[in-house]
Design a protein around this motif. Structure first.
Motif, PDB file in Angstrom:
ATOM      1  N   ARG A 159     -31.119 -76.671 -28.052  1.00  0.00           N
ATOM      2  CA  ARG A 159     -31.514 -75.311 -28.409  1.00  0.00           C
ATOM      3  C   ARG A 159     -30.292 -74.492 -28.807  1.00  0.00           C
ATOM      4  NH1 ARG A 159     -35.686 -72.089 -27.386  1.00  0.00           N
ATOM      5  NH2 ARG A 159     -36.651 -73.436 -25.819  1.00  0.00           N
ATOM      6  N   ILE A 160     -30.502 -73.596 -29.774  1.00  0.00           N
ATOM      7  CA  ILE A 160     -29.454 -72.641 -30.110  1.00  0.00           C
ATOM      8  C   ILE A 160     -29.424 -71.569 -29.025  1.00  0.00           C
ATOM      9  CG2 ILE A 160     -28.733 -70.825 -31.715  1.00  0.00           C
ATOM     10  CD1 ILE A 160     -29.704 -72.451 -34.006  1.00  0.00           C
ATOM     11  N   LEU A 161     -28.261 -71.373 -28.409  1.00  0.00           N
ATOM     12  CA  LEU A 161     -28.124 -70.312 -27.404  1.00  0.00           C
ATOM     13  C   LEU A 161     -27.662 -69.019 -28.067  1.00  0.00           C
ATOM     14  CD1 LEU A 161     -26.350 -72.196 -24.474  1.00  0.00           C
ATOM     15  CD2 LEU A 161     -28.796 -71.737 -24.775  1.00  0.00           C
ATOM     16  N   ARG A 162     -26.852 -69.194 -29.126  1.00  0.00           N
ATOM     17  CA  ARG A 162     -26.363 -68.023 -29.863  1.00  0.00           C
ATOM     18  C   ARG A 162     -26.318 -68.381 -31.340  1.00  0.00           C
ATOM     19  NH1 ARG A 162     -20.215 -66.084 -29.079  1.00  0.00           N
ATOM     20  NH2 ARG A 162     -19.775 -68.016 -30.178  1.00  0.00           N
ATOM     21  N   PRO A 163     -27.056 -67.658 -32.195  1.00  0.00           N
ATOM     22  CA  PRO A 163     -26.949 -67.944 -33.626  1.00  0.00           C
ATOM     23  C   PRO A 163     -25.574 -67.508 -34.114  1.00  0.00           C
ATOM     24  CG  PRO A 163     -28.334 -66.007 -33.273  1.00  0.00           C
ATOM     25  CD  PRO A 163     -27.957 -66.522 -31.908  1.00  0.00           C
ATOM     26  N   GLY A 164     -25.030 -68.194 -35.107  1.00  0.00           N
ATOM     27  CA  GLY A 164     -23.685 -67.861 -35.589  1.00  0.00           C
ATOM     28  C   GLY A 164     -23.420 -68.464 -36.950  1.00  0.00           C
ATOM     29  N   GLY A 165     -22.183 -68.854 -37.169  1.00  0.00           N
ATOM     30  CA  GLY A 165     -21.699 -69.268 -38.485  1.00  0.00           C
ATOM     31  C   GLY A 165     -22.297 -70.538 -39.058  1.00  0.00           C
ATOM     32  N   THR A 166     -22.994 -71.334 -38.255  1.00  0.00           N
ATOM     33  CA  THR A 166     -23.698 -72.508 -38.778  1.00  0.00           C
ATOM     34  C   THR A 166     -25.196 -72.209 -38.698  1.00  0.00           C
ATOM     35  OG1 THR A 166     -21.946 -73.976 -37.980  1.00  0.00           O
ATOM     36  CG2 THR A 166     -24.053 -75.013 -38.512  1.00  0.00           C
ATOM     37  N   SER A 167     -25.900 -72.301 -39.831  1.00  0.00           N
ATOM     38  CA  SER A 167     -27.295 -71.837 -39.846  1.00  0.00           C
ATOM     39  C   SER A 167     -28.251 -72.821 -39.173  1.00  0.00           C
ATOM     40  CB  SER A 167     -27.746 -71.589 -41.284  1.00  0.00           C
ATOM     41  OG  SER A 167     -27.922 -72.828 -41.954  1.00  0.00           O
ATOM     42  N   LEU A 168     -29.366 -72.280 -38.674  1.00  0.00           N
ATOM     43  CA  LEU A 168     -30.425 -73.107 -38.089  1.00  0.00           C
ATOM     44  C   LEU A 168     -30.938 -74.113 -39.117  1.00  0.00           C
ATOM     45  CD1 LEU A 168     -32.576 -73.734 -35.888  1.00  0.00           C
ATOM     46  CD2 LEU A 168     -33.926 -71.828 -36.780  1.00  0.00           C
ATOM     47  N   GLU A 169     -31.084 -73.655 -40.362  1.00  0.00           N
ATOM     48  CA  GLU A 169     -31.585 -74.545 -41.419  1.00  0.00           C
ATOM     49  C   GLU A 169     -30.660 -75.750 -41.596  1.00  0.00           C
ATOM     50  OE1 GLU A 169     -31.145 -71.292 -41.537  1.00  0.00           O
ATOM     51  OE2 GLU A 169     -32.739 -70.247 -42.609  1.00  0.00           O
ATOM     52  N   PRO A 225     -26.292 -63.154 -47.337  1.00  0.00           N
ATOM     53  CA  PRO A 225     -25.950 -62.938 -45.926  1.00  0.00           C
ATOM     54  C   PRO A 225     -24.517 -63.357 -45.575  1.00  0.00           C
ATOM     55  CG  PRO A 225     -27.580 -64.705 -46.157  1.00  0.00           C
ATOM     56  CD  PRO A 225     -27.467 -64.039 -47.496  1.00  0.00           C
ATOM     57  N   GLU A 226     -23.959 -64.342 -46.286  1.00  0.00           N
ATOM     58  CA  GLU A 226     -22.570 -64.756 -45.974  1.00  0.00           C
ATOM     59  C   GLU A 226     -21.604 -63.597 -46.198  1.00  0.00           C
ATOM     60  OE1 GLU A 226     -24.457 -66.569 -48.025  1.00  0.00           O
ATOM     61  OE2 GLU A 226     -24.732 -68.485 -46.966  1.00  0.00           O
ATOM     62  N   LYS A 227     -21.840 -62.868 -47.292  1.00  0.00           N
ATOM     63  CA  LYS A 227     -20.937 -61.741 -47.585  1.00  0.00           C
ATOM     64  C   LYS A 227     -21.128 -60.612 -46.580  1.00  0.00           C
ATOM     65  CE  LYS A 227     -20.210 -62.371 -52.524  1.00  0.00           C
ATOM     66  NZ  LYS A 227     -20.548 -61.810 -53.838  1.00  0.00           N
ATOM     67  N   ARG A 230     -32.721 -60.046 -43.515  1.00  0.00           N
ATOM     68  CA  ARG A 230     -33.681 -61.114 -43.197  1.00  0.00           C
ATOM     69  C   ARG A 230     -33.023 -62.239 -42.414  1.00  0.00           C
ATOM     70  NH1 ARG A 230     -34.497 -60.480 -49.205  1.00  0.00           N
ATOM     71  NH2 ARG A 230     -35.525 -58.474 -49.185  1.00  0.00           N
ATOM     72  N   PRO A 231     -33.739 -62.758 -41.410  1.00  0.00           N
ATOM     73  CA  PRO A 231     -33.133 -63.791 -40.553  1.00  0.00           C
ATOM     74  C   PRO A 231     -33.115 -65.179 -41.191  1.00  0.00           C
ATOM     75  CG  PRO A 231     -35.321 -63.250 -39.770  1.00  0.00           C
ATOM     76  CD  PRO A 231     -35.056 -62.339 -40.936  1.00  0.00           C
ATOM     77  N   VAL A 232     -32.552 -65.264 -42.374  1.00  0.00           N
ATOM     78  CA  VAL A 232     -32.461 -66.532 -43.097  1.00  0.00           C
ATOM     79  C   VAL A 232     -30.988 -66.892 -43.233  1.00  0.00           C
ATOM     80  CG1 VAL A 232     -32.905 -67.645 -45.335  1.00  0.00           C
ATOM     81  CG2 VAL A 232     -34.561 -66.004 -44.394  1.00  0.00           C
ATOM     82  N   GLY A 233     -30.618 -68.156 -43.033  1.00  0.00           N
ATOM     83  CA  GLY A 233     -29.213 -68.559 -43.119  1.00  0.00           C
ATOM     84  C   GLY A 233     -28.392 -67.761 -42.107  1.00  0.00           C
ATOM     85  N   LEU A 234     -27.250 -67.218 -42.540  1.00  0.00           N
ATOM     86  CA  LEU A 234     -26.423 -66.417 -41.625  1.00  0.00           C
ATOM     87  C   LEU A 234     -27.102 -65.111 -41.232  1.00  0.00           C
ATOM     88  CD1 LEU A 234     -22.633 -66.792 -42.336  1.00  0.00           C
ATOM     89  CD2 LEU A 234     -24.248 -68.282 -41.172  1.00  0.00           C
ATOM     90  N   GLY A 235     -28.213 -64.777 -41.923  1.00  0.00           N
ATOM     91  CA  GLY A 235     -28.978 -63.575 -41.589  1.00  0.00           C
ATOM     92  C   GLY A 235     -29.481 -63.574 -40.156  1.00  0.00           C
ATOM     93  N   LEU A 236     -29.701 -64.756 -39.583  1.00  0.00           N
ATOM     94  CA  LEU A 236     -30.158 -64.843 -38.189  1.00  0.00           C
ATOM     95  C   LEU A 236     -29.070 -64.330 -37.237  1.00  0.00           C
ATOM     96  CD1 LEU A 236     -32.537 -65.835 -36.369  1.00  0.00           C
ATOM     97  CD2 LEU A 236     -31.345 -68.030 -36.207  1.00  0.00           C
ATOM     98  N   ALA A 237     -27.818 -64.703 -37.520  1.00  0.00           N
ATOM     99  CA  ALA A 237     -26.690 -64.224 -36.694  1.00  0.00           C
ATOM    100  C   ALA A 237     -26.494 -62.726 -36.890  1.00  0.00           C
ATOM    101  CB  ALA A 237     -25.418 -64.985 -37.041  1.00  0.00           C
ATOM    102  N   ILE A 238     -26.653 -62.261 -38.126  1.00  0.00           N
ATOM    103  CA  ILE A 238     -26.493 -60.827 -38.411  1.00  0.00           C
ATOM    104  C   ILE A 238     -27.546 -60.031 -37.635  1.00  0.00           C
ATOM    105  CG2 ILE A 238     -26.652 -59.054 -40.218  1.00  0.00           C
ATOM    106  CD1 ILE A 238     -25.643 -61.259 -42.190  1.00  0.00           C
ATOM    107  N   GLN A 239     -28.797 -60.494 -37.704  1.00  0.00           N
ATOM    108  CA  GLN A 239     -29.880 -59.824 -36.972  1.00  0.00           C
ATOM    109  C   GLN A 239     -29.562 -59.761 -35.476  1.00  0.00           C
ATOM    110  OE1 GLN A 239     -33.644 -61.937 -36.039  1.00  0.00           O
ATOM    111  NE2 GLN A 239     -34.609 -60.346 -37.282  1.00  0.00           N
TER     112      GLN A 239
END
Ligand code: AMP
Ligand code: MG
Length: 379
Positions: A201-211, A317-319, A345-354
């Motif tokens: 499980r992801i405990l903390r979203p960050g620089g590597t995306s869930l996708e 989201p990367e930028k 939006r929680p897509v790619g790095l957007g999940l960490a941003i959110q």
């Protein structure tokens, strides 16, 4: 100094981010070998490093940050072979993730190796391990010849540093050396994946995306929603180490209150503009974090004196991630009374941003209902 640390003078030394100068690296490595601390750039954020196998170095890290001993540190390595020194076992799933994403912004939770002091893991029988890709971080860990424990180089609960100047602002007088390799490219912390539970499980979203992670481990679970401060408090009172300290609801907090707008794009934009104009009229200093798509709508706010930062498009989201923490610090330094922020939006790095924005908001989220056009939120 308020707490139990000796004041030192802090030197900031420039280092080439692509081809770090050997003499600079050696000087920093010598400090690490002596049990001292060094701030250095990684691809995510700046880290506050110390010898991961020496309890006294870990103690210094906690003291310099003002971080409670219940929050475990991430151990950084430069070569896969070093994994055996810090982890008691490396499950097959972990090997696959390491092969695919190391070096890079991914932290793996593994069974703790005996050599790692319990202070580093906050008493847990698991250890967080990551192999950074930044040339300065890699050269430094290699030259030190040992794994390096390194949390983000900020004071506890402040925004993570993405430049040497941010780290200096937080840790001046608390560390002897800061290596300045310029702004960090990813801008948000590493993704933390737990490989010690039955389901990864992801405990903390960050620089590597869930996708990206799911392409290698399809069974990986997304992060659980943040725990409330009440349940965090209870856990602390019960004396338990936190499973995942980045999961504190109020964690990445700028000093100015942040209001986060969520909901359908047009509706949240309209609500944000209305709130900004209302506050400007009351004479407040308003900071705004938005996307380039919002620029047009934000013009009246800008004309009214709001400080508007729109680092990139909603599609990039990367930028946004790369600019996020520097913007929060800049608005805070401009002494705004409030930061109004759109959501991404929680897509790619957007999940960490959110995740970081929700924590920075600490519950001050305004959910816009598009049908009623009204705003509703917890303030
Ligand atoms: P920082 O290094 O300040 O960015 O934060 C440390 C992060 O490492 C936390 O957010 C935790 O998610 C994670 N962490 C470190 N050690 C462990 C562990 N043993 N188990 C779970 N999470 C950990
Ligand atoms: Mg941190």
């Amino acid at each position: 100094m308020a707490d139990d640390i000796k004041a030192v003078s802090t030197e900031v030394v420039p280092v080439d981010a692509r081809q770090p100068e050997a003499a600079v690296i050696e000087r920093a490595a010598a400090l690490l070998r002596a049990g001292e601390l060094v701030v250095f750039p990684t691809e995510t954020v700046y880290g506050l490093g110390g010898d991961a196998l020496r309890e006294e170095a870990a103690r210094r890290i906690f003291a310099a940050k003002g971080r409670p001993l219940t929050d475990p540190l991430i151990v950084h390595i430069a070569q896969v072979e070093e994994l055996e020194r810090v982890a008691a076992a490396v499950p097959e799933r972990a090997q696959r993730l390491a092969e695919a994403f190391w070096p890079g912004p991914l932290t793996l939770i593994l069974p703790r190796g005996e050599q790692v002091p319990r202070l580093v893991t906050a008493g847990l029988e698991t250890v967080a391990v990551r192999m950074p890709s930044h040339p300065v971080a890699r050269a430094l860990i290699r030259a030190a010849g040992r794994p390096i424990a390194a949390p983000s180089a900020n004071r506890f609960k402040h925004v993570s540093p993405t430049t040497a100047q941010h780290a200096l602002a937080d840790l001046s007088g608390r560390v002897p050396l800061i290596l300045d390799g310029g702004p960090t490219p990813v801008g948000v912390e590493s993704t933390v994946v737990d490989l010690c539970s039955s389901v990864p499980r992801i405990l903390r979203p960050g620089g590597t995306s869930l996708e990206a992670l799911r392409k290698v481990l399809p069974e990986i679970e997304p992060p659980l929603p943040p725990r409330t401060t009440a349940s965090d408090k209870r856990e602390r009172e019960e004396g338990q180490a936190q499973r995942s300290p980045g999961q504190l609801l109020v964690h990445y907090s700028p000093t100015a209150p942040l209001l986060l707008f969520e909901g359908e794009d047009e509706a949240q934009r309209a609500a944000l503009v209305a709130e900004a104009l209302r506050r400007l009229e009351r004479g407040e200093r308003v900071g705004i974090l938005a996307a380039t798509e919002d620029r047009e709508a934000l013009r009246p706010c800008e004309e009214g004196g709001a400080l508007v930062r729109a680092p990139a498009s909603l599609e990039e989201p990367e930028k946004v991630a790369a600019a996020l923490f520097a913007i929060l610090r800049a608005l805070e330094e401009a002494a705004v009374d409030v930061i109004l922020c759109r959501s991404f939006r929680p897509v790619g790095l957007g999940l960490a941003i959110q995740d970081r924005l929700r924590r920075a908001a600490g519950g001050r989220i305004i959910r816009v209902d598009p049908s009623a056009g009204a705003t509703e939120g917890v303030r």
